[in-house]
Design a protein around this motif. Structure first.
Motif, PDB file in Angstrom:
ATOM      1  N   PHE A  12      48.332  30.445  46.603  1.00 27.54           N
ATOM      2  CA  PHE A  12      48.231  29.442  45.060  1.00 27.54           C
ATOM      3  C   PHE A  12      49.035  30.737  43.707  1.00 27.54           C
ATOM      4  CE2 PHE A  12      45.597  28.765  48.136  1.00 27.54           C
ATOM      5  CZ  PHE A  12      46.185  26.908  48.825  1.00 27.54           C
ATOM      6  N   GLU A  13      48.774  29.897  42.294  1.00 30.97           N
ATOM      7  CA  GLU A  13      49.037  31.095  41.223  1.00 30.97           C
ATOM      8  C   GLU A  13      47.805  31.039  40.794  1.00 30.97           C
ATOM      9  OE1 GLU A  13      49.787  28.193  38.395  1.00 30.97           O
ATOM     10  OE2 GLU A  13      51.736  27.373  39.749  1.00 30.97           O
ATOM     11  N   PHE A  14      47.458  32.498  40.893  1.00 24.70           N
ATOM     12  CA  PHE A  14      46.629  33.206  39.996  1.00 24.70           C
ATOM     13  C   PHE A  14      45.472  33.063  38.895  1.00 24.70           C
ATOM     14  CE2 PHE A  14      44.045  36.171  37.521  1.00 24.70           C
ATOM     15  CZ  PHE A  14      43.871  37.184  38.182  1.00 24.70           C
ATOM     16  N   GLY A  15      44.170  32.248  39.781  1.00 20.92           N
ATOM     17  CA  GLY A  15      43.427  31.830  39.106  1.00 20.92           C
ATOM     18  C   GLY A  15      42.695  32.334  37.793  1.00 20.92           C
ATOM     19  N   GLN A  16      42.821  31.194  36.729  1.00 19.02           N
ATOM     20  CA  GLN A  16      41.627  31.720  35.597  1.00 19.02           C
ATOM     21  C   GLN A  16      41.002  30.615  34.961  1.00 19.02           C
ATOM     22  OE1 GLN A  16      42.453  34.205  33.598  1.00 19.02           O
ATOM     23  NE2 GLN A  16      44.772  35.196  33.929  1.00 19.02           N
ATOM     24  N   THR A  17      39.377  31.666  35.024  1.00 25.37           N
ATOM     25  CA  THR A  17      38.219  30.961  34.596  1.00 25.37           C
ATOM     26  C   THR A  17      38.995  29.642  33.687  1.00 25.37           C
ATOM     27  OG1 THR A  17      37.491  32.946  35.070  1.00 25.37           O
ATOM     28  CG2 THR A  17      35.900  31.230  34.343  1.00 25.37           C
ATOM     29  N   VAL A  18      39.693  30.135  32.283  1.00 26.03           N
ATOM     30  CA  VAL A  18      39.547  29.497  31.475  1.00 26.03           C
ATOM     31  C   VAL A  18      41.425  29.368  30.893  1.00 26.03           C
ATOM     32  CG1 VAL A  18      39.627  29.379  28.767  1.00 26.03           C
ATOM     33  CG2 VAL A  18      37.600  30.405  29.906  1.00 26.03           C
ATOM     34  N   PRO A  19      41.918  28.209  31.599  1.00 23.79           N
ATOM     35  CA  PRO A  19      43.386  27.899  31.384  1.00 23.79           C
ATOM     36  C   PRO A  19      44.132  28.691  29.983  1.00 23.79           C
ATOM     37  CG  PRO A  19      41.734  25.974  32.086  1.00 23.79           C
ATOM     38  CD  PRO A  19      41.299  27.439  31.591  1.00 23.79           C
ATOM     39  N   ILE A  20      45.375  29.054  30.601  1.00 21.45           N
ATOM     40  CA  ILE A  20      45.590  29.867  29.428  1.00 21.45           C
ATOM     41  C   ILE A  20      47.441  28.754  29.181  1.00 21.45           C
ATOM     42  CG2 ILE A  20      47.447  31.660  28.241  1.00 21.45           C
ATOM     43  CD1 ILE A  20      44.626  33.642  29.897  1.00 21.45           C
ATOM     44  N   LYS A  21      48.023  28.836  27.895  1.00 21.54           N
ATOM     45  CA  LYS A  21      48.755  27.828  27.711  1.00 21.54           C
ATOM     46  C   LYS A  21      49.580  29.078  25.915  1.00 21.54           C
ATOM     47  CE  LYS A  21      48.476  23.850  26.776  1.00 21.54           C
ATOM     48  NZ  LYS A  21      48.027  22.168  25.662  1.00 21.54           N
ATOM     49  N   LEU A  22      50.916  29.527  27.571  1.00 22.47           N
ATOM     50  CA  LEU A  22      51.897  29.645  26.469  1.00 22.47           C
ATOM     51  C   LEU A  22      52.716  29.160  25.580  1.00 22.47           C
ATOM     52  CD1 LEU A  22      52.094  33.394  29.317  1.00 22.47           C
ATOM     53  CD2 LEU A  22      50.599  32.951  26.750  1.00 22.47           C
ATOM     54  N   GLY A  23      52.968  29.654  24.470  1.00 18.50           N
ATOM     55  CA  GLY A  23      54.286  28.613  23.957  1.00 18.50           C
ATOM     56  C   GLY A  23      54.452  27.478  23.672  1.00 18.50           C
ATOM     57  N   VAL A  24      52.801  27.338  22.825  1.00 19.67           N
ATOM     58  CA  VAL A  24      52.426  26.140  22.049  1.00 19.67           C
ATOM     59  C   VAL A  24      52.885  25.827  20.947  1.00 19.67           C
ATOM     60  CG1 VAL A  24      50.824  25.941  24.157  1.00 19.67           C
ATOM     61  CG2 VAL A  24      50.176  26.542  21.205  1.00 19.67           C
ATOM     62  N   CYS A  44      50.316  30.443  19.984  1.00 17.19           N
ATOM     63  CA  CYS A  44      51.990  30.117  19.044  1.00 17.19           C
ATOM     64  C   CYS A  44      52.500  31.365  18.789  1.00 17.19           C
ATOM     65  CB  CYS A  44      51.472  29.613  18.371  1.00 17.19           C
ATOM     66  SG  CYS A  44      52.547  28.479  17.249  1.00 17.19           S
ATOM     67  N   LEU A  45      53.801  31.127  19.544  1.00 22.38           N
ATOM     68  CA  LEU A  45      55.066  32.409  19.850  1.00 22.38           C
ATOM     69  C   LEU A  45      55.198  32.483  18.335  1.00 22.38           C
ATOM     70  CD1 LEU A  45      54.819  35.126  21.177  1.00 22.38           C
ATOM     71  CD2 LEU A  45      56.454  34.184  22.756  1.00 22.38           C
ATOM     72  N   GLY A  46      55.816  33.332  17.697  1.00 26.62           N
ATOM     73  CA  GLY A  46      57.365  33.365  16.254  1.00 26.62           C
ATOM     74  C   GLY A  46      57.968  33.720  17.171  1.00 26.62           C
ATOM     75  N   PRO A  47      59.144  33.339  16.305  1.00 25.29           N
ATOM     76  CA  PRO A  47      60.416  33.474  17.081  1.00 25.29           C
ATOM     77  C   PRO A  47      61.071  35.607  17.513  1.00 25.29           C
ATOM     78  CG  PRO A  47      60.738  32.698  14.040  1.00 25.29           C
ATOM     79  CD  PRO A  47      59.227  32.891  15.093  1.00 25.29           C
ATOM     80  N   GLU A  48      60.321  36.237  15.743  1.00 24.07           N
ATOM     81  CA  GLU A  48      60.556  37.534  16.191  1.00 24.07           C
ATOM     82  C   GLU A  48      59.820  38.223  16.791  1.00 24.07           C
ATOM     83  OE1 GLU A  48      57.087  36.695  13.465  1.00 24.07           O
ATOM     84  OE2 GLU A  48      58.969  35.971  14.086  1.00 24.07           O
ATOM     85  N   ALA A  49      58.510  38.061  17.545  1.00 17.67           N
ATOM     86  CA  ALA A  49      57.850  38.105  19.210  1.00 17.67           C
ATOM     87  C   ALA A  49      58.946  39.429  19.525  1.00 17.67           C
ATOM     88  CB  ALA A  49      57.140  36.818  19.469  1.00 17.67           C
ATOM     89  N   SER A  50      58.990  40.341  20.067  1.00 17.91           N
ATOM     90  CA  SER A  50      59.576  41.356  20.783  1.00 17.91           C
ATOM     91  C   SER A  50      58.684  41.280  22.607  1.00 17.91           C
ATOM     92  CB  SER A  50      59.383  43.026  20.033  1.00 17.91           C
ATOM     93  OG  SER A  50      57.862  43.825  20.459  1.00 17.91           O
ATOM     94  N   VAL A  51      58.950  42.070  23.200  1.00 16.51           N
ATOM     95  CA  VAL A  51      58.593  42.314  24.578  1.00 16.51           C
ATOM     96  C   VAL A  51      57.929  42.510  24.888  1.00 16.51           C
ATOM     97  CG1 VAL A  51      58.551  43.200  27.378  1.00 16.51           C
ATOM     98  CG2 VAL A  51      60.523  41.985  25.789  1.00 16.51           C
ATOM     99  N   SER A  52      57.061  43.494  23.928  1.00 18.67           N
ATOM    100  CA  SER A  52      55.719  44.244  23.479  1.00 18.67           C
ATOM    101  C   SER A  52      54.842  43.527  23.194  1.00 18.67           C
ATOM    102  CB  SER A  52      55.915  45.485  22.860  1.00 18.67           C
ATOM    103  OG  SER A  52      54.462  45.914  22.635  1.00 18.67           O
ATOM    104  N   ASP A  53      55.411  42.164  22.051  1.00 17.20           N
ATOM    105  CA  ASP A  53      54.601  41.133  21.418  1.00 17.20           C
ATOM    106  C   ASP A  53      53.884  40.469  22.192  1.00 17.20           C
ATOM    107  OD1 ASP A  53      54.170  43.054  18.542  1.00 17.20           O
ATOM    108  OD2 ASP A  53      56.221  41.700  18.193  1.00 17.20           O
ATOM    109  N   GLU A  54      54.603  39.788  23.083  1.00 16.54           N
ATOM    110  CA  GLU A  54      54.499  38.959  23.833  1.00 16.54           C
ATOM    111  C   GLU A  54      53.334  39.597  25.638  1.00 16.54           C
ATOM    112  OE1 GLU A  54      58.112  37.706  26.236  1.00 16.54           O
ATOM    113  OE2 GLU A  54      59.187  36.923  24.197  1.00 16.54           O
ATOM    114  N   ILE A  55      53.323  40.531  25.335  1.00 17.06           N
ATOM    115  CA  ILE A  55      52.886  40.685  26.162  1.00 17.06           C
ATOM    116  C   ILE A  55      50.771  41.491  25.767  1.00 17.06           C
ATOM    117  CG2 ILE A  55      51.852  43.447  28.013  1.00 17.06           C
ATOM    118  CD1 ILE A  55      54.891  43.958  28.154  1.00 17.06           C
ATOM    119  N   ARG A  56      52.070  41.690  24.737  1.00 20.98           N
ATOM    120  CA  ARG A  56      49.569  41.674  24.383  1.00 20.98           C
ATOM    121  C   ARG A  56      49.371  40.395  23.757  1.00 20.98           C
ATOM    122  NH1 ARG A  56      48.183  45.566  18.560  1.00 20.98           N
ATOM    123  NH2 ARG A  56      46.585  43.785  17.666  1.00 20.98           N
ATOM    124  N   ALA A  57      49.773  39.137  23.529  1.00 19.87           N
ATOM    125  CA  ALA A  57      49.553  37.772  23.637  1.00 19.87           C
ATOM    126  C   ALA A  57      49.068  37.448  24.849  1.00 19.87           C
ATOM    127  CB  ALA A  57      51.187  36.990  22.990  1.00 19.87           C
TER     128      ALA A  57
END
Length: 391
Positions: free
Chosen positions: A253-265, A300-313
């Motif tokens: 199964f997918e990794f269960g989060q207590t609170v759902p997380i939606k990325l890139g909304v 919500c992700l900005g177009p200039e976000a780097s890989v490091s920014d994605e990990i931090r987000a």
């Protein structure tokens, strides 16, 4: 360096294969095989097998988990081939092959229904789960093959690994065909034996798939692995290595989060008014926005976000989810405006926490062997450019 047979000028080795030496004797340079003089013909046979079915430069050119994964992948393909043969035999018998009373129309309709339901199932799976996740079913295995090939390629030799994987698959299918030619006469007119063997090969197929997935040690973060590493770091400041985190990652199964997380909304998932946007930008200098809506953490992700920014987000979304889960367990649901204000306070608090822990976490993860140049985090495609007061 001198020997009784001349002076050794140099030695060379092709990958991990046997080495050769260049010897100078009586003014002539000779090339000789290093080591014992007598080599059996088995080495040449193995060399041909290795060049045909294993990537060039093996094992240095592939990841450490390559051989174990390919072994279990071969086992699942072989058992799948045999179970498929048994299923085909049963399908042919079902459409009337060998039955003089069966009509051509009835056989055609039955066969088309079999193919149609299979195609419909694949379409529904691709629509519902067409993302890079670990799974133990065949269609998902095809979806993850590209990510595995990139992981296994240590010298950017994806094409060679894919080609050799195709050769291995052809060999397994050929072996399955030969075994099927022996097996089919034994199970003909014996439905009980056919059913038992089909069940046996299906179980073996699923078990081999599970072992294959478990043998993979991915050094890139997805949502599950990053959450596992972050939760452990928040607990005791220890950074899990890729093998440790992979062993904790769930397979079925997918990794269960207590609170759902939606990325890139979309932005409206976070801010429904200019005031909400101002609150989302408060104490936030990163190219992403976070908010809480309907009990779900949205990023919500900005177009200039780097890989490091994605990990931090993603890390901050996990931290915010922890805060939200803890708040929900302590307090009863209050009025909507008050609850929304509490959510924004948690967002601002998560910004401060990430400012304090993210750089040490990032450096520690890189030191532990994680690949920080790319990720497998599943972002949706929405990218938003927002205006601040200064712009």
């Amino acid at each position: 360096m001198e020997t009784d047979k001349g002076v050794v000028l140099a030695t060379e080795r092709y990958g991990s294969a046997e080495s050769w030496k260049y010897v100078s004797k009586d003014g002539v340079m000779e090339r000789r095989r290093d080591g014992s003089e007598g080599h059996s013909g088995g080495n040449s046979v193995f060399g041909v097998f290795k060049s045909v079915f294993l990537p060039q430069g093996y094992p240095e050119s592939v990841s450490d988990d390559y051989l174990q994964y390919q072994f279990w992948d071969t086992m699942q393909a072989f058992s799948s081939s045999l179970s498929g043969t048994l299923a085909t035999q049963a399908s042919l018998r079902g459409v009337g092959v060998g039955n003089q009373e069966a009509t051509v129309a009835a056989a055609t309709v039955t066969w088309l229904l079999k193919d149609g339901t299979g195609m419909l199932g694949r379409i529904l799976f691709a629509w519902q789960k067409g993302r890079i996740f670990k799974s133990i079913v065949g269609v998902a295995g095809g979806a993850t093959r590209a990510a595995l090939t990139v992981h296994q390629a240590r010298r950017d030799n994806m094409a060679d690994i894919s080609a050799k994987d195709g050769s291995q698959e052809t060999l397994v299918n050929l072996a399955g065909l030969l075994v099927s030619l022996i097996l089919i006469p034994l199970v003909t007119d014996n439905p009980v034996l056919t059913l038992c063997l089909f069940f046996l090969f299906t179980v073996l197929h699923l078990f081999a798939n599970y072992k294959a997935v478990r043998s993979v040690v991915m050094e890139t973060f997805n949502e599950a692995r990053l959450s596992i590493v972050l939760q452990q770091y928040l607990k005791d400041k220890q950074i899990l290595s890729p093998p440790e985190a992979n062993q904790r990652e769930p397979v079925f199964f997918e990794f269960g989060q207590t609170v759902p997380i939606k990325l890139g909304v979309r932005l409206q998932e976070i801010a429904q008014s200019p005031e909400d946007l101002e609150l989302a930008l408060k104490e936030n200098s990163m190219p992403y926005l976070l908010g809480v809506r309907n009990g779900c953490v949205c990023v919500c992700l900005g177009p200039e976000a780097s890989v490091s920014d994605e990990i931090r987000a993603m890390c901050q979304a996990v931290v915010l989810g922890n805060m939200l889960s803890s708040s929900n367990s302590r307090e009863a649901t209050g009025a909507a405006p008050k609850q929304q204000k509490g959510h924004w306070e948690m967002v601002h608090k998560s910004h401060k926490l990430m400012d304090a822990i993210f750089n040490p976490l990032l450096k520690g993860a890189e030191a532990a062997g994680w690949d920080m140049k790319r990720t497998l985090i599943d972002w949706d495609e929405w990218r938003v450019e927002w205006k601040t007061k200064s712009s």
